[in-house]
Scaffold this active site. Structure first.
Site, PDB file in Angstrom:
ATOM      1  N   GLU A  18      -6.699  -9.987   2.334  1.00 28.38           N
ATOM      2  CA  GLU A  18      -7.968 -10.213   1.653  1.00 28.38           C
ATOM      3  C   GLU A  18      -8.600  -8.899   1.209  1.00 28.38           C
ATOM      4  O   GLU A  18      -9.066  -8.775   0.075  1.00 28.38           O
ATOM      5  CB  GLU A  18      -8.942 -10.957   2.583  1.00 28.38           C
ATOM      6  CG  GLU A  18      -8.469 -12.329   2.991  1.00 28.38           C
ATOM      7  CD  GLU A  18      -7.652 -12.360   4.277  1.00 28.38           C
ATOM      8  OE1 GLU A  18      -7.684 -13.405   4.954  1.00 28.38           O
ATOM      9  OE2 GLU A  18      -6.977 -11.353   4.607  1.00 28.38           O
ATOM     10  N   ALA A  76       2.889   1.031  11.955  1.00 25.65           N
ATOM     11  CA  ALA A  76       3.139   1.225  13.386  1.00 25.65           C
ATOM     12  C   ALA A  76       1.885   1.733  14.092  1.00 25.65           C
ATOM     13  O   ALA A  76       1.672   1.445  15.269  1.00 25.65           O
ATOM     14  CB  ALA A  76       4.300   2.194  13.597  1.00 25.65           C
ATOM     15  N   SER A  77       1.058   2.459  13.394  1.00 26.86           N
ATOM     16  CA  SER A  77      -0.254   2.855  13.909  1.00 26.86           C
ATOM     17  C   SER A  77      -1.210   1.735  13.502  1.00 26.86           C
ATOM     18  O   SER A  77      -1.785   1.750  12.415  1.00 26.86           O
ATOM     19  CB  SER A  77      -0.682   4.188  13.293  1.00 26.86           C
ATOM     20  OG  SER A  77      -1.987   4.495  13.684  1.00 26.86           O
ATOM     21  N   CYS A  88      -5.431  -5.959   5.866  1.00 27.35           N
ATOM     22  CA  CYS A  88      -5.280  -7.396   5.634  1.00 27.35           C
ATOM     23  C   CYS A  88      -5.133  -7.703   4.140  1.00 27.35           C
ATOM     24  O   CYS A  88      -5.565  -6.923   3.283  1.00 27.35           O
ATOM     25  CB  CYS A  88      -6.498  -8.134   6.165  1.00 27.35           C
ATOM     26  SG  CYS A  88      -6.771  -7.988   7.929  1.00 27.35           S
ATOM     27  N   CYS A 110     -12.457  -8.946   7.247  1.00 25.23           N
ATOM     28  CA  CYS A 110     -12.338  -9.435   5.873  1.00 25.23           C
ATOM     29  C   CYS A 110     -13.576 -10.235   5.469  1.00 25.23           C
ATOM     30  O   CYS A 110     -14.031 -10.144   4.330  1.00 25.23           O
ATOM     31  CB  CYS A 110     -11.079 -10.274   5.715  1.00 25.23           C
ATOM     32  SG  CYS A 110      -9.574  -9.265   5.774  1.00 25.23           S
TER      33      CYS A 110
END
Length: 160
Positions: free
Chosen positions: A75, A66-67, A73, A115
């Site tokens: 990767e 939520a933050s 990600c 990434c």
């Protein structure tokens, strides 16, 4: 002033079936882990499967929070896991796949900028390119023989 041209070279396969069996197997693992992603906010699921030179496969998916800046990600989840658990073992190949729960993704979805930078660090660290295959939910699959095709002006430790 002088203008320069920077080119990126990718190979594009018409479908998943056009990939070699080894790449298909790795991509299947990225699809499996993608569907376990925690993405309640974006509804955008991403999976990563990394093949190490020792034959181990490391998996990761996106983990939202939520933050928003606190999420990670797929990767980077996978590549940092590989670096932490298999230090000194080179990465040969990555398979990435993305799926939206809002609409169908039929074109290859490349890694985000953060990434790309993380993958670039590992290419430099191992002094060898990492093959990266990426796709949406269905359709074409793109292959980059090195991260430098996706991020040609890499920021690396030579600048520090």
């Amino acid at each position: 002033m002088k203008e320069i041209e920077i080119k990126s070279v990718l190979q594009v396969y018409d479908s998943f079936d056009d990939l070699s069996k080894d790449v298909q197997d790795l991509m299947k693992q990225s699809i499996m882990i993608r569907d376990k992603a925690y993405a309640p906010y974006s509804q955008f699921l991403v999976g990563a499967a990394i093949l190490l030179e020792n034959g181990e496969v490391v998996l990761g998916n996106n983990q939202e929070n939520a933050s928003y800046p606190s999420g990670l990600c797929a990767e980077r989840t996978a590549i940092y896991h590989a670096g932490a658990n298999y230090p000194g073992v080179s990465i040969k190949m990555m398979a990435l796949t993305a799926k939206s729960l809002k609409h169908k993704l039929e074109s290859p979805i490349p890694p985000c900028g953060a990434c790309r930078q993380a993958i670039a660090e590992y290419e430099q660290k191992q002094d060898a390119p990492i093959e990266i295959y990426f796709m949406g939910e269905t359709g074409k699959v793109a292959k980059s023989s090195s991260l430098s095709n996706l991020l040609p002006l890499i920021f690396d430790n030579s600048y520090l």
